[in-house]
Every structure is written in C-alpha cells, then in structure tokens.
Design a protein around this motif. Structure first.
Motif, mmCIF file in Angstrom:
data_model
loop_
_atom_site.group_PDB
_atom_site.id
_atom_site.type_symbol
_atom_site.label_atom_id
_atom_site.label_comp_id
_atom_site.label_asym_id
_atom_site.label_seq_id
_atom_site.Cartn_x
_atom_site.Cartn_y
_atom_site.Cartn_z
ATOM 1 N N GLN A 4 2.773 -1.084 -15.973
ATOM 2 C CA GLN A 4 2.655 -2.018 -14.617
ATOM 3 C C GLN A 4 3.560 -1.298 -13.703
ATOM 4 O O GLN A 4 3.366 -1.183 -12.427
ATOM 5 N N LEU A 5 4.919 -0.863 -14.411
ATOM 6 C CA LEU A 5 5.728 -0.388 -13.247
ATOM 7 C C LEU A 5 5.100 1.084 -12.936
ATOM 8 O O LEU A 5 5.493 1.207 -11.632
ATOM 9 N N GLU A 6 4.642 1.896 -13.668
ATOM 10 C CA GLU A 6 4.078 3.047 -13.122
ATOM 11 C C GLU A 6 3.056 2.872 -12.246
ATOM 12 O O GLU A 6 3.022 3.645 -11.179
ATOM 13 N N HIS A 7 2.073 1.945 -12.235
ATOM 14 C CA HIS A 7 1.241 1.574 -11.459
ATOM 15 C C HIS A 7 1.806 1.020 -10.151
ATOM 16 O O HIS A 7 1.442 1.457 -9.085
ATOM 17 N N THR A 8 2.436 0.419 -9.994
ATOM 18 C CA THR A 8 3.303 -0.141 -9.080
ATOM 19 C C THR A 8 3.830 0.890 -8.125
ATOM 20 O O THR A 8 3.876 0.953 -7.001
ATOM 21 N N ARG A 9 4.576 1.896 -9.065
ATOM 22 C CA ARG A 9 5.364 3.040 -8.472
ATOM 23 C C ARG A 9 4.311 4.008 -7.562
ATOM 24 O O ARG A 9 4.546 4.367 -6.640
ATOM 25 N N ASP A 10 3.235 4.089 -8.309
ATOM 26 C CA ASP A 10 2.112 4.829 -7.669
ATOM 27 C C ASP A 10 1.751 4.545 -6.362
ATOM 28 O O ASP A 10 1.383 5.220 -5.455
ATOM 29 N N ILE A 11 1.496 3.022 -6.130
ATOM 30 C CA ILE A 11 1.020 2.526 -4.943
ATOM 31 C C ILE A 11 2.223 2.720 -3.943
ATOM 32 O O ILE A 11 2.078 2.889 -2.870
ATOM 33 N N TRP A 12 3.422 2.348 -4.216
ATOM 34 C CA TRP A 12 4.717 2.522 -3.573
ATOM 35 C C TRP A 12 4.788 3.812 -2.803
ATOM 36 O O TRP A 12 4.954 4.126 -1.838
ATOM 37 N N VAL A 13 4.659 4.841 -3.848
ATOM 38 C CA VAL A 13 4.899 6.243 -3.344
ATOM 39 C C VAL A 13 3.726 6.987 -2.624
ATOM 40 O O VAL A 13 3.961 7.172 -1.603
ATOM 41 N N ASN A 14 2.458 6.472 -2.832
ATOM 42 C CA ASN A 14 1.325 6.719 -1.852
ATOM 43 C C ASN A 14 1.591 6.008 -0.612
ATOM 44 O O ASN A 14 1.145 6.817 0.438
ATOM 45 N N ALA A 15 2.048 4.810 -0.605
ATOM 46 C CA ALA A 15 2.434 4.062 0.987
ATOM 47 C C ALA A 15 3.528 4.904 1.667
ATOM 48 O O ALA A 15 3.342 5.024 2.491
ATOM 49 N N PHE A 16 4.322 5.396 0.862
ATOM 50 C CA PHE A 16 5.416 6.195 1.525
ATOM 51 C C PHE A 16 4.723 7.455 2.285
ATOM 52 O O PHE A 16 4.838 7.724 3.537
ATOM 53 N N PHE A 17 4.132 8.277 1.486
ATOM 54 C CA PHE A 17 3.448 9.649 1.881
ATOM 55 C C PHE A 17 2.381 9.371 2.986
ATOM 56 O O PHE A 17 2.198 10.108 3.866
ATOM 57 N N THR A 18 1.788 8.354 3.012
ATOM 58 C CA THR A 18 0.800 8.033 3.980
ATOM 59 C C THR A 18 1.327 7.182 5.227
ATOM 60 O O THR A 18 0.627 7.018 6.221
ATOM 61 N N GLY A 19 2.635 6.748 5.122
ATOM 62 C CA GLY A 19 3.257 5.984 6.222
ATOM 63 C C GLY A 19 2.931 4.646 6.504
ATOM 64 O O GLY A 19 3.076 3.922 7.402
ATOM 65 N N ASN A 20 2.413 4.186 5.428
ATOM 66 C CA ASN A 20 1.928 2.563 5.408
ATOM 67 C C ASN A 20 3.295 1.906 5.051
ATOM 68 O O ASN A 20 3.384 1.174 4.184
ATOM 69 N N TYR A 21 4.159 1.608 6.047
ATOM 70 C CA TYR A 21 5.160 0.617 5.956
ATOM 71 C C TYR A 21 4.797 -0.824 5.560
ATOM 72 O O TYR A 21 5.903 -1.525 4.927
ATOM 73 N N GLU A 22 3.757 -1.326 5.743
ATOM 74 C CA GLU A 22 3.398 -2.594 5.461
ATOM 75 C C GLU A 22 3.216 -2.738 4.158
ATOM 76 O O GLU A 22 3.565 -3.927 3.495
ATOM 77 N N VAL A 23 2.512 -1.750 3.474
ATOM 78 C CA VAL A 23 2.376 -1.867 1.880
ATOM 79 C C VAL A 23 3.947 -1.569 1.330
ATOM 80 O O VAL A 23 4.227 -2.007 0.298
ATOM 81 N N LEU A 24 4.710 -0.636 1.946
ATOM 82 C CA LEU A 24 6.125 -0.378 1.330
ATOM 83 C C LEU A 24 6.885 -1.716 1.432
ATOM 84 O O LEU A 24 7.326 -1.946 0.349
ATOM 85 N N ALA A 25 6.665 -2.606 2.398
ATOM 86 C CA ALA A 25 7.458 -3.845 2.504
ATOM 87 C C ALA A 25 6.915 -4.775 1.324
ATOM 88 O O ALA A 25 7.863 -5.647 0.836
ATOM 89 N N GLN A 26 5.668 -4.572 0.978
ATOM 90 C CA GLN A 26 5.364 -5.376 -0.227
ATOM 91 C C GLN A 26 6.002 -5.107 -1.514
ATOM 92 O O GLN A 26 6.108 -6.077 -2.655
ATOM 93 N N TYR A 27 6.307 -3.926 -1.720
ATOM 94 C CA TYR A 27 7.011 -3.420 -3.133
ATOM 95 C C TYR A 27 8.573 -3.117 -3.053
ATOM 96 O O TYR A 27 9.008 -2.932 -3.822
ATOM 97 N N GLU A 28 9.044 -3.324 -1.862
ATOM 98 C CA GLU A 28 10.535 -3.431 -1.501
ATOM 99 C C GLU A 28 11.180 -4.459 -1.519
ATOM 100 O O GLU A 28 10.635 -5.633 -0.767
#
Length: 121
Positions: A4-28
C-alpha cells in the motif's frame, strides 16, 4: 502494508514529476516540508505548490528523475511509520522520505541529505 505504501509513493512521485500539485496535496501531510540540508533551507508544502503551479503554467516544470541505486524501507514496530532512504547512483546525496499511516499513508518530510544519516523512527 508495504504494498500500500509503495502504491501511494508511486502516485505521489508521478504527481510530482507531472506537476500535479492537487494530487501532491492529497498525499502530503498538512505540515509537510522539504529539507535541503546542504543549503540549510526548508520549504513548506504551500510554497512548493505555488512554485510548481507557476512553473507548470509557464511550461517550465521539468524536474529530472534521479538515477536510483537502491531504496531501503524501515518500518516502525507497528508499521504506522516508515523511513524510506533512497541512494542515488551518481551522487553522494541521500534522499529520505518520512511517511506515517493514519487511515492512509501520508508523507510528512522529504529530506535531501548530503551524507547518509541513520535516523530511527
């Protein structure tokens, strides 16, 4: 729990590299911070979101993906906190992520260390 952590990290990292700060905010975490040890600088999530949004809007958001040599996961005893240490191939920098689990995994700190640090949870 680690899947579950690895899946969450994948989403968070992808959001960072695509510049999706709205998704970043969901995981930070609301008190999330980025620590740059070498510069002695700390960045809050709100400052980061503004910078990312500005860079994306102007078409200059192009973060470089690091060449990862290895990643170590260190969970606390009840698996509600995890320290991820990321060792890079071509640098002496170690990247650390501190994650906590409270209903979902949230990252509370991202730290760019100049040298390896042995931190306990």
């Amino acid at each position: 729990m680690d899947n579950q952590l690895e899946h969450t990290r994948d989403i968070w990292v992808n959001a960072f590299f695509t510049g999706n700060y709205e998704v970043l905010a969901q995981y930070e975490d609301e008190h999330f911070k980025v620590v740059y040890e070498q510069d002695g600088r700390i960045e809050s999530n709100f400052t980061r979101y503004e910078k990312i949004a500005h860079a994306v809007k102007n078409g200059v958001w192009k973060p470089q993906k690091p060449n990862v040599q290895s990643e170590d996961y260190e969970f606390n005893r009840d698996q509600t906190a995890c320290l991820v240490q990321i060792y890079l191939e071509d640098e002496s920098t170690v990247i650390q992520e501190k994650w906590v689990y409270q209903e979902d995994w949230k990252i509370i700190e991202l730290r760019f260390c100049k040298v390896r640090q042995d931190i306990k949870l």
